[in-house]
Design a protein around this motif. Structure first.
Motif, PDB file in Angstrom:
ATOM      1  N   CYS A  70       0.666  -1.119   0.097  1.00  0.00           N
ATOM      2  CA  CYS A  70      -0.023   0.113  -0.022  1.00  0.00           C
ATOM      3  C   CYS A  70       0.708   1.380  -0.196  1.00  0.00           C
ATOM      4  N   PRO A  71       0.654   1.982  -0.992  1.00  0.00           N
ATOM      5  CA  PRO A  71       1.652   3.266  -1.117  1.00  0.00           C
ATOM      6  C   PRO A  71       1.244   4.270   0.006  1.00  0.00           C
ATOM      7  N   ILE A  72       0.306   4.217   0.834  1.00  0.00           N
ATOM      8  CA  ILE A  72      -0.129   4.932   1.797  1.00  0.00           C
ATOM      9  C   ILE A  72       0.500   4.520   3.043  1.00  0.00           C
ATOM     10  N   CYS A  73       0.117   3.313   3.558  1.00  0.00           N
ATOM     11  CA  CYS A  73       0.665   2.947   4.928  1.00  0.00           C
ATOM     12  C   CYS A  73       1.845   1.647   4.838  1.00  0.00           C
ATOM     13  N   GLY A  74       1.994   1.392   3.534  1.00  0.00           N
ATOM     14  CA  GLY A  74       3.064   0.336   3.434  1.00  0.00           C
ATOM     15  C   GLY A  74       2.658  -1.088   3.628  1.00  0.00           C
ATOM     16  N   LYS A  75       1.388  -1.382   4.207  1.00  0.00           N
ATOM     17  CA  LYS A  75       0.875  -2.675   4.331  1.00  0.00           C
ATOM     18  C   LYS A  75       0.848  -3.479   3.079  1.00  0.00           C
ATOM     19  N   SER A 104      -6.466  -1.093   1.848  1.00  0.00           N
ATOM     20  CA  SER A 104      -7.949  -1.094   2.056  1.00  0.00           C
ATOM     21  C   SER A 104      -8.603   0.035   1.598  1.00  0.00           C
ATOM     22  N   ASP A 105      -9.930  -0.027   1.681  1.00  0.00           N
ATOM     23  CA  ASP A 105     -10.713   1.175   1.015  1.00  0.00           C
ATOM     24  C   ASP A 105     -10.210   2.426   1.645  1.00  0.00           C
ATOM     25  N   ARG A 106     -10.068   2.423   2.883  1.00  0.00           N
ATOM     26  CA  ARG A 106      -9.846   3.751   3.718  1.00  0.00           C
ATOM     27  C   ARG A 106      -8.467   4.313   2.906  1.00  0.00           C
ATOM     28  N   CYS A 107      -7.298   3.538   2.763  1.00  0.00           N
ATOM     29  CA  CYS A 107      -6.165   4.134   2.203  1.00  0.00           C
ATOM     30  C   CYS A 107      -6.459   4.486   0.912  1.00  0.00           C
ATOM     31  N   LEU A 131      -6.630   9.001  -2.869  1.00  0.00           N
ATOM     32  CA  LEU A 131      -7.569   9.708  -3.675  1.00  0.00           C
ATOM     33  C   LEU A 131      -8.012  11.371  -3.298  1.00  0.00           C
ATOM     34  N   ASN A 132      -7.929  11.368  -2.025  1.00  0.00           N
ATOM     35  CA  ASN A 132      -8.203  12.709  -1.407  1.00  0.00           C
ATOM     36  C   ASN A 132      -6.935  13.523  -1.774  1.00  0.00           C
ATOM     37  N   ARG A 133      -5.824  12.842  -1.617  1.00  0.00           N
ATOM     38  CA  ARG A 133      -4.453  13.545  -1.679  1.00  0.00           C
ATOM     39  C   ARG A 133      -4.213  14.112  -3.267  1.00  0.00           C
ATOM     40  N   TRP A 134      -4.781  13.045  -3.879  1.00  0.00           N
ATOM     41  CA  TRP A 134      -4.994  13.243  -5.573  1.00  0.00           C
ATOM     42  C   TRP A 134      -5.543  14.423  -6.040  1.00  0.00           C
ATOM     43  N   PHE A 135      -6.772  14.532  -5.224  1.00  0.00           N
ATOM     44  CA  PHE A 135      -7.729  15.710  -5.456  1.00  0.00           C
ATOM     45  C   PHE A 135      -7.179  16.880  -5.100  1.00  0.00           C
ATOM     46  N   GLU A 138      -4.032  17.821  -4.678  1.00  0.00           N
ATOM     47  CA  GLU A 138      -2.786  18.102  -5.492  1.00  0.00           C
ATOM     48  C   GLU A 138      -3.365  18.547  -6.850  1.00  0.00           C
ATOM     49  N   GLY A 139      -4.419  18.116  -7.430  1.00  0.00           N
ATOM     50  CA  GLY A 139      -5.005  18.171  -8.628  1.00  0.00           C
ATOM     51  C   GLY A 139      -5.821  19.647  -8.525  1.00  0.00           C
ATOM     52  N   TYR A 140      -6.164  20.045  -7.395  1.00  0.00           N
ATOM     53  CA  TYR A 140      -6.918  21.151  -7.150  1.00  0.00           C
ATOM     54  C   TYR A 140      -5.858  22.557  -6.835  1.00  0.00           C
ATOM     55  N   ALA A 141      -5.177  21.953  -6.070  1.00  0.00           N
ATOM     56  CA  ALA A 141      -4.379  23.017  -5.325  1.00  0.00           C
ATOM     57  C   ALA A 141      -2.840  23.207  -6.083  1.00  0.00           C
ATOM     58  N   ILE A 142      -3.105  23.531  -7.485  1.00  0.00           N
ATOM     59  CA  ILE A 142      -1.943  23.665  -8.288  1.00  0.00           C
ATOM     60  C   ILE A 142      -1.024  24.932  -7.946  1.00  0.00           C
ATOM     61  N   PRO A 143      -0.010  25.142  -7.334  1.00  0.00           N
ATOM     62  CA  PRO A 143       0.640  26.226  -7.196  1.00  0.00           C
ATOM     63  C   PRO A 143       1.088  26.963  -8.454  1.00  0.00           C
TER      64      PRO A 143
END
Ligand SMILES: [Zn+2]
Length: 70
Positions: free
Chosen positions: A17-22, A33-36, A41-45, A47-52
């Motif tokens: 898992c790229p999130i927690c490593g499990k 897991s679905d949580r990760c 997904l949230n992180r992706w969004f 970064e996608g929205y907040a483009i400096p």
């Protein structure tokens, strides 16, 4: 000719898992897991929205005011 020199590249590939490593779950690959998955997904969004530097115009719903309070 013998084809016995074929390099076996069938590693089980321990995807994690790229999130927690499990170890990733088959259902939520590559996440564990679905949580990760949602976290990513949230992180992706974000970064996608907040483009400096790039002021992306927000897609505002055109069609008049939706709020109508009498
Ligand atoms: Zn995870």
């Amino acid at each position: 000719m013998s084809d016995a020199a074929v390099p076996i590249r069938r590693m089980p590939r321990p995807s994690r898992c790229p999130i927690c490593g499990k170890p990733s779950d088959a259902r939520n690959r590559p996440f564990c897991s679905d949580r990760c998955r949602m976290v990513d997904l949230n992180r992706w969004f974000r970064e996608g929205y907040a483009i400096p530097g790039a002021a992306a115009p927000e897609p505002q719903a055109d069609g008049g005011n939706g709020e109508e309070n009498a």
